[in-house]
Motif scaffolding. Sequence first.
Motif, PDB file in Angstrom:
ATOM      1  N   THR A   1      24.039  27.941 -45.533  1.00 10.64           N
ATOM      2  CA  THR A   1      22.872  27.189 -45.969  1.00 10.64           C
ATOM      3  C   THR A   1      21.993  26.781 -44.793  1.00 10.64           C
ATOM      4  OG1 THR A   1      24.129  26.293 -47.768  1.00 10.64           O
ATOM      5  CG2 THR A   1      22.152  25.109 -47.153  1.00 10.64           C
ATOM      6  N   THR A   2      20.696  26.994 -44.929  1.00 10.64           N
ATOM      7  CA  THR A   2      19.794  26.547 -43.866  1.00 10.64           C
ATOM      8  C   THR A   2      18.709  25.650 -44.457  1.00 10.64           C
ATOM      9  OG1 THR A   2      18.390  28.451 -44.185  1.00 10.64           O
ATOM     10  CG2 THR A   2      20.074  28.629 -42.467  1.00 10.64           C
ATOM     11  N   VAL A   3      18.267  24.722 -43.641  1.00  8.57           N
ATOM     12  CA  VAL A   3      17.158  23.865 -44.054  1.00  8.57           C
ATOM     13  C   VAL A   3      15.986  24.178 -43.146  1.00  8.57           C
ATOM     14  CG1 VAL A   3      16.369  21.498 -44.350  1.00  8.57           C
ATOM     15  CG2 VAL A   3      18.783  22.052 -44.681  1.00  8.57           C
ATOM     16  N   THR A   4      14.864  24.514 -43.709  1.00 15.57           N
ATOM     17  CA  THR A   4      13.693  24.763 -42.866  1.00 15.57           C
ATOM     18  C   THR A   4      12.592  23.782 -43.254  1.00 15.57           C
ATOM     19  OG1 THR A   4      12.905  26.392 -44.420  1.00 15.57           O
ATOM     20  CG2 THR A   4      14.158  27.213 -42.547  1.00 15.57           C
ATOM     21  N   ALA A   5      11.674  23.628 -42.383  1.00 15.61           N
ATOM     22  CA  ALA A   5      10.577  22.700 -42.660  1.00 15.61           C
ATOM     23  C   ALA A   5       9.729  23.255 -43.798  1.00 15.61           C
ATOM     24  CB  ALA A   5       9.727  22.547 -41.421  1.00 15.61           C
ATOM     25  N   PRO A   6       9.113  22.359 -44.544  1.00 11.97           N
ATOM     26  CA  PRO A   6       8.222  22.847 -45.585  1.00 11.97           C
ATOM     27  C   PRO A   6       7.045  23.579 -44.956  1.00 11.97           C
ATOM     28  CG  PRO A   6       8.003  20.484 -45.307  1.00 11.97           C
ATOM     29  CD  PRO A   6       9.146  20.903 -44.452  1.00 11.97           C
ATOM     30  N   GLU A   7       6.517  24.497 -45.680  1.00 13.27           N
ATOM     31  CA  GLU A   7       5.347  25.230 -45.180  1.00 13.27           C
ATOM     32  C   GLU A   7       4.139  24.750 -45.983  1.00 13.27           C
ATOM     33  OE1 GLU A   7       5.582  28.223 -43.193  1.00 13.27           O
ATOM     34  OE2 GLU A   7       7.716  27.925 -42.827  1.00 13.27           O
ATOM     35  N   PHE A   8       3.023  24.632 -45.308  1.00 15.51           N
ATOM     36  CA  PHE A   8       1.792  24.231 -45.999  1.00 15.51           C
ATOM     37  C   PHE A   8       0.747  25.297 -45.681  1.00 15.51           C
ATOM     38  CE2 PHE A   8       4.154  20.435 -44.713  1.00 15.51           C
ATOM     39  CZ  PHE A   8       4.381  19.838 -45.942  1.00 15.51           C
ATOM     40  N   PRO A   9       0.854  26.447 -46.335  1.00 11.74           N
ATOM     41  CA  PRO A   9       0.031  27.588 -45.911  1.00 11.74           C
ATOM     42  C   PRO A   9      -1.460  27.309 -45.912  1.00 11.74           C
ATOM     43  CG  PRO A   9       1.291  28.101 -47.915  1.00 11.74           C
ATOM     44  CD  PRO A   9       1.730  26.749 -47.462  1.00 11.74           C
ATOM     45  N   GLU A  10      -1.925  26.640 -46.959  1.00  9.65           N
ATOM     46  CA  GLU A  10      -3.371  26.421 -47.060  1.00  9.65           C
ATOM     47  C   GLU A  10      -3.851  25.461 -45.968  1.00  9.65           C
ATOM     48  OE1 GLU A  10      -6.026  24.698 -50.483  1.00  9.65           O
ATOM     49  OE2 GLU A  10      -4.408  25.962 -51.300  1.00  9.65           O
ATOM     50  N   PHE A  11      -3.133  24.334 -45.845  1.00  9.65           N
ATOM     51  CA  PHE A  11      -3.485  23.341 -44.831  1.00  9.65           C
ATOM     52  C   PHE A  11      -3.329  23.946 -43.438  1.00  9.65           C
ATOM     53  CE2 PHE A  11      -2.381  19.426 -42.327  1.00  9.65           C
ATOM     54  CZ  PHE A  11      -3.636  18.854 -42.413  1.00  9.65           C
ATOM     55  N   ASN A  12      -2.258  24.691 -43.261  1.00 11.98           N
ATOM     56  CA  ASN A  12      -2.006  25.324 -41.972  1.00 11.98           C
ATOM     57  C   ASN A  12      -3.178  26.209 -41.539  1.00 11.98           C
ATOM     58  OD1 ASN A  12      -0.236  25.965 -39.726  1.00 11.98           O
ATOM     59  ND2 ASN A  12      -0.171  28.006 -40.610  1.00 11.98           N
ATOM     60  N   SER A  13      -3.731  26.980 -42.483  1.00  8.22           N
ATOM     61  CA  SER A  13      -4.819  27.863 -42.056  1.00  8.22           C
ATOM     62  C   SER A  13      -6.089  27.070 -41.774  1.00  8.22           C
ATOM     63  CB  SER A  13      -5.044  29.015 -43.041  1.00  8.22           C
ATOM     64  OG  SER A  13      -5.402  28.510 -44.287  1.00  8.22           O
ATOM     65  N   LYS A  14      -6.301  25.965 -42.507  1.00  6.08           N
ATOM     66  CA  LYS A  14      -7.467  25.113 -42.192  1.00  6.08           C
ATOM     67  C   LYS A  14      -7.337  24.520 -40.783  1.00  6.08           C
ATOM     68  CE  LYS A  14      -8.834  23.537 -46.759  1.00  6.08           C
ATOM     69  NZ  LYS A  14      -8.347  22.591 -47.774  1.00  6.08           N
ATOM     70  N   VAL A  15      -6.122  24.056 -40.482  1.00  3.85           N
ATOM     71  CA  VAL A  15      -5.891  23.442 -39.171  1.00  3.85           C
ATOM     72  C   VAL A  15      -6.067  24.489 -38.067  1.00  3.85           C
ATOM     73  CG1 VAL A  15      -4.110  22.382 -37.693  1.00  3.85           C
ATOM     74  CG2 VAL A  15      -4.421  21.574 -40.040  1.00  3.85           C
ATOM     75  N   GLN A  16      -5.500  25.669 -38.282  1.00  2.00           N
ATOM     76  CA  GLN A  16      -5.599  26.706 -37.264  1.00  2.00           C
ATOM     77  C   GLN A  16      -7.052  27.110 -37.017  1.00  2.00           C
ATOM     78  OE1 GLN A  16      -2.528  27.301 -35.758  1.00  2.00           O
ATOM     79  NE2 GLN A  16      -4.002  27.920 -34.196  1.00  2.00           N
ATOM     80  N   GLU A  17      -7.801  27.177 -38.107  1.00  2.00           N
ATOM     81  CA  GLU A  17      -9.223  27.514 -37.999  1.00  2.00           C
ATOM     82  C   GLU A  17      -9.956  26.453 -37.160  1.00  2.00           C
ATOM     83  OE1 GLU A  17     -12.303  27.879 -41.476  1.00  2.00           O
ATOM     84  OE2 GLU A  17     -10.492  29.017 -41.969  1.00  2.00           O
ATOM     85  N   ALA A  18      -9.638  25.193 -37.442  1.00  2.00           N
ATOM     86  CA  ALA A  18     -10.271  24.091 -36.696  1.00  2.00           C
ATOM     87  C   ALA A  18      -9.874  24.135 -35.224  1.00  2.00           C
ATOM     88  CB  ALA A  18      -9.883  22.749 -37.319  1.00  2.00           C
ATOM     89  N   ILE A  19      -8.594  24.397 -34.971  1.00  2.00           N
ATOM     90  CA  ILE A  19      -8.129  24.468 -33.572  1.00  2.00           C
ATOM     91  C   ILE A  19      -8.870  25.599 -32.845  1.00  2.00           C
ATOM     92  CG2 ILE A  19      -6.137  24.990 -32.078  1.00  2.00           C
ATOM     93  CD1 ILE A  19      -4.352  23.553 -34.133  1.00  2.00           C
TER      94      ILE A  19
END
Length: 342
Positions: free
Chosen positions: A78-96
């Motif tokens: 069993t592994t636990v990974t962080a949640p992914e926020f694809p939509e928010f992530n791409s907005k943030v990356q675009e801003a960066i």
Amino acid sequence: MKKEQVVNSQFSVWYPLFKKHTIKSLILPLPQNVIDYLLDDGTLVVSGREEPPQNSQPNNNDSDEEEDVQWSDDETTTTVTAPEFPEFNSKVQEAINALGGSVFPKMNWSAPRDANWIAMNSSLQCQSLSDIFLLFKSSDFITHDFTQPFLRCNDDSPDPLITYELVLRKWCELIPGGEFRCFVKENKLIGISQRDYTQHYDHVSKQEEDISRSLQDFFKDNIQYKFLDEDFVFDVYRDSQGRVWLIDLNPFGEVTDSLLFTWEELTSGHRLRGDHVEGDTTEQDSPAFRYTTSEVTVQPSPCLSYRIPRDFVDLSTGEDVYKLIDFLKLKKSQQEESDEEV
Ligand SMILES: Nc1ncnc2c1ncn2[C@@H]1O[C@H](COP(=O)(O)OP(=O)(O)O)[C@@H](O)[C@H]1O
Ligand SMILES: [Mg+2]
């Protein structure tokens, strides 16, 4: 201090007023699922890393498209990974990217200054959303913005509604000796303090008058009467060419560090005393200017108490932070082995 003063000192309120005089920035509203993730006290898990099983339970009950916990069929892997926020992530990356690829992150009021030790480069410089998450999840200052923004306000009106925001500012290498905090009471600049008071900067004592004059001019030309309150505190940076930039705006009250003044002095209504001897006899209207003189021994960094022991910091320096986690795990297993031997 009134709740309204705190509301007015949010980044999204002052930035549009002083855009021309500050560092280029973008503001993104934080979606509720991201806020929930940031406020969740569980283990820090940053996307992209696999961690051993935690004591958390699988999250079956929601229809959220974000995947919080991944459980494989075989219980032992069993592994636990962080949640992914694809939509928010791409907005943030675009801003960066729009800000040149490196940003300084903060929220409505605060930056995660207490958490820089955890970052790989011991700095607040971020290139991705996971860099930002690591800092935000480790910062008490960020938690304060979420949970207690109106702490020490003395009016009993209900708390105003806050829209939580992620602020991304273009990364700039600021030299701490160029940073000053300016205290404004009734739209009058009453005091200026060196912001990094833990160090003595030779150029500050040598150029005291020039610095004071340029900060007064900057205030008169660009700030005075242009803000929503008549009492506030603003932070500036004076670059090597002598140009002054607005860095931040803060409420006039105890939530803001008074640095080389005390809040008692600042609110007393008496004329403040500066550091230089002739201060009181020169210009009547000039603000008191305080800086750390060479006689004062260098003081510990104010964020030191938020850190982990130095040895741990050294251990992770130049390496990724997971090295430290691996080290702690190794220690734990050694401990368990020696417990078994007894
Ligand atoms: N855009 C930036 N790039 C690099 N460092 C920054 C930037 N903005 C601020 N800083 C540094 O971070 C410190 C804290 O920033 P500030 O916005 O005042 O946050 P806070 O209100 O939480 O103290 C500043 O004193 C400055 O040294
Ligand atoms: Mg501030």
